[in-house]
Design an enzyme around this catalytic site. Structure first.
Site, PDB file in Angstrom:
ATOM      1  N   ALA A 147      12.413   1.073  21.765  1.00 42.94           N
ATOM      2  CA  ALA A 147      12.168   0.129  20.671  1.00 42.94           C
ATOM      3  C   ALA A 147      11.047   0.604  19.761  1.00 42.94           C
ATOM      4  CB  ALA A 147      11.849  -1.261  21.229  1.00 42.94           C
ATOM      5  N   ARG A 163      11.637   6.476   7.676  1.00 45.28           N
ATOM      6  CA  ARG A 163      12.735   6.792   6.762  1.00 45.28           C
ATOM      7  C   ARG A 163      12.618   6.000   5.468  1.00 45.28           C
ATOM      8  NH1 ARG A 163      15.807   5.699  11.538  1.00 45.28           N
ATOM      9  NH2 ARG A 163      16.210   7.632  12.693  1.00 45.28           N
ATOM     10  N   GLU A 219       1.224   5.458  23.474  1.00 51.12           N
ATOM     11  CA  GLU A 219       2.077   5.541  24.666  1.00 51.12           C
ATOM     12  C   GLU A 219       1.219   5.973  25.853  1.00 51.12           C
ATOM     13  OE1 GLU A 219       4.390   5.660  27.672  1.00 51.12           O
ATOM     14  OE2 GLU A 219       5.154   4.821  25.787  1.00 51.12           O
ATOM     15  N   SER A 222      10.419   8.509  23.871  1.00 50.82           N
ATOM     16  CA  SER A 222      11.827   8.466  23.459  1.00 50.82           C
ATOM     17  C   SER A 222      12.768   9.080  24.501  1.00 50.82           C
ATOM     18  CB  SER A 222      11.997   9.189  22.116  1.00 50.82           C
ATOM     19  OG  SER A 222      11.266   8.556  21.119  1.00 50.82           O
ATOM     20  N   CYS A 226      17.732   4.758  31.469  1.00 47.84           N
ATOM     21  CA  CYS A 226      19.020   4.501  32.119  1.00 47.84           C
ATOM     22  C   CYS A 226      19.559   5.747  32.821  1.00 47.84           C
ATOM     23  CB  CYS A 226      20.043   4.029  31.095  1.00 47.84           C
ATOM     24  SG  CYS A 226      19.571   2.526  30.209  1.00 47.84           S
ATOM     25  N   ARG A 281       7.274  14.257  11.909  1.00 51.87           N
ATOM     26  CA  ARG A 281       7.758  13.250  10.967  1.00 51.87           C
ATOM     27  C   ARG A 281       6.629  12.314  10.525  1.00 51.87           C
ATOM     28  NH1 ARG A 281      11.700  14.932  14.232  1.00 51.87           N
ATOM     29  NH2 ARG A 281      13.839  14.966  13.470  1.00 51.87           N
ATOM     30  N   VAL A 284      -3.019   0.838  25.300  1.00 47.76           N
ATOM     31  CA  VAL A 284      -3.628  -0.299  24.606  1.00 47.76           C
ATOM     32  C   VAL A 284      -4.021  -1.335  25.654  1.00 47.76           C
ATOM     33  CG1 VAL A 284      -3.238  -2.196  22.987  1.00 47.76           C
ATOM     34  CG2 VAL A 284      -2.392   0.104  22.450  1.00 47.76           C
ATOM     35  N   ASP A 321      12.491  -4.357  25.960  1.00 42.24           N
ATOM     36  CA  ASP A 321      12.526  -5.091  27.224  1.00 42.24           C
ATOM     37  C   ASP A 321      11.423  -6.128  27.372  1.00 42.24           C
ATOM     38  OD1 ASP A 321      14.615  -3.424  27.758  1.00 42.24           O
ATOM     39  OD2 ASP A 321      13.614  -2.262  29.322  1.00 42.24           O
ATOM     40  N   TRP A 359      51.221  -4.040  29.111  1.00 39.59           N
ATOM     41  CA  TRP A 359      50.294  -5.167  28.974  1.00 39.59           C
ATOM     42  C   TRP A 359      48.965  -4.725  29.570  1.00 39.59           C
ATOM     43  CZ3 TRP A 359      50.719  -9.621  26.340  1.00 39.59           C
ATOM     44  CH2 TRP A 359      51.990 -10.017  25.920  1.00 39.59           C
TER      45      TRP A 359
END
Length: 452
Positions: free
Chosen positions: A7, A17, A30, A36, A40, A67, A77, A282, A433
């Site tokens: 996130a 961007r 972090e 990143s 999962c 970037r 933090v 999360d 089906w």
């Protein structure tokens, strides 16, 4: 940005961007060693399906910095000063602390594994699995442990996936689960199918069992997991009990939390009552569209979408996140598991009257080679016939069929409308089906019979 995973960094990248470095300065904190990455994918890395850790990293800290995102790794933090619009951070390598002011704050602190307050839970050899650091620590333990007995505590997504990973590593695996059946995200009758499949793989399933303590040996390492009735020997223990929103900072700062402990946001992912604070991933609760209630659902798919919405809004644009229907898939070796929408107990809790039907079908035309069996359970609202939920357990080709149901739920379709969906058909892919349509037809009959 507090948090450098899905996130947080999706928000940072989307904001960048939209606005250049001269228009918007972005600082991200972090506390871990990685940014990143795919949490999962950790069970598949531990199990050996993914050969190396770096395959799980989508973008490194260096790539983010290229970037013009000031990503500060190993920096935690420790306080949010809402009134002063600043955060206090701690450099975990040097111990240095500093305050950083913000015009806009994004909280993406994720979730933390549930770690029960039991004797021995912090002993060497006991592992949670939430971050790449956790995965590496577990692999280090597996590489240095002589015994081959593993106990997994909990039988949700992480529990069953870690059971498979440890089987792949050659361990004798016992899963201790407090529920009646594994996978509490399914109804018990569907969870029973998972139970049977896991036992067929050689996993020892222990249901209706509450852990009371973890026993240690002379060197202080874990040696067994104890319940009220017995002990299960263990050279390594993996905690797969689930996660809770990591909202320690938010709670201390007085930000609004929901019934499940997650941050509450509006549709723009802005923290309620705070114009310049956003939250996603999360650590938040999301609107579940079928029941209309707030839920905590920890999935990377949601986190990345939250980040896109937040980044657009922080960057001066406009975007909203409408909610979810609760779609999730998993697997245990060759068994695929999927669900979306409401379980029976969810529907009861929401005050809905419904019909539940179950069918068995195959993934391909029955005469086509390698057609796998699958079981589909479908819930439909009485009187209206509105689709409420679908669960699928079966072989290859079962899990992704749940996406049909997820779209139908999002669109508010009835089960009768679903029977006319123009799905693709050819013998290698489906019976004439499709199993979803067979279940929908049976649900239509059940709804009609229940009509006054």
């Amino acid at each position: 940005m507090i948090g450098g995973d899905a996130a947080g960094m999706s928000a940072a990248s989307q904001a960048r961007r939209m606005r250049g470095p001269d228009e918007l300065e972005i600082v991200a904190f972090e506390r871990g060693h990685f940014s990143s990455y795919s949490a999962c994918g950790i069970p598949y890395w531990v199990g050996g399906d993914v050969p190396e850790r770096n395959r799980l990293i989508a973008r490194s800290p260096a790539e983010h910095r290229e970037r013009a995102i000031d990503l500060r790794m190993r920096t935690e933090v420790t306080e949010i000063d809402v009134a002063g619009a600043r955060v206090r951070s701690l450099d975990l390598e040097t111990g240095a602390e500093e305050w950083t002011s913000y015009d806009k704050l994004v909280i993406a602190t994720g979730a933390r594994p549930i770690r029960p307050d039991l004797p021995g839970v912090d002993a060497p050899g006991v592992h949670g699995v939430q971050t790449l650091d956790d995965g590496q620590a577990l692999l280090d333990t597996l590489a240095t442990t002589e015994g081959r007995r593993a106990v997994v505590v909990g039988a949700g997504y992480i529990g069953v996936e870690m059971a498979e990973a440890l089987i792949n590593r050659g361990y004798e695996v016992t899963v201790v689960n407090r529920g009646k059946e594994p996978m509490s995200t399914l109804d018990p009758d569907m969870g029973r199918l998972v139970h049977t499949a896991m036992e067929n793989l050689g996993v020892t399933m222990v249901n209706d069992a509450e852990i009371t303590k973890l026993l240690t040996g002379d060197a202080g390492r874990v040696r067994a997991v104890a319940t009220e009735d017995t002990e299960y020997p263990a050279d390594v223990v993996v905690l797969g009990i689930g996660v809770r929103p990591e909202t320690t900072l938010a709670r201390a700062a007085g930000l609004p939390l929901g019934d499940h402990g997650g941050l509450l946001t509006d549709l723009a992912m802005r923290v309620r009552g705070h114009e310049n604070i956003w939250a996603g991933g999360d650590c938040v609760e999301v609107l579940e569209l079928i029941s209309g209630r707030e839920r905590h659902i920890a999935l990377g798919t949601h986190a990345n979408k939250h980040g896109q919405v937040i980044g657009s809004n922080v960057g001066g644009g406009y975007a909203t996140f409408p909610g979810v229907v609760g779609t999730a898939v998993s697997k245990v070796c060759d068994l695929e598991i999927a669900r979306t929408g409401l379980r029976e107990k969810d529907a009861h809790r929401a005050g809905l009257r419904f019909e539940a039907v179950t069918i068995e079908s195959t993934s391909r035309a029955g005469y086509y080679p390698d057609a796998d069996l699958m079981t589909v359970k479908m819930l439909a609202e009485r009187r209206t016939g509105r689709l409420l939920g679908v669960q699928i357990v079966g072989g290859e080709g079962a899990a992704k069929r749940v996406d049909i149901a997820a779209v139908a739920l999002t669109a508010g379709m009835t089960v009768e409308q679903m029977t006319y969906l123009d799905l693709g058909y050819a013998p290698p892919f489906s019976p004439v089906w499709d199993p979803i349509l067979v279940a929908a037809r049976k649900a239509v009959t059940a709804v009609r019979r229940s009509a006054p």
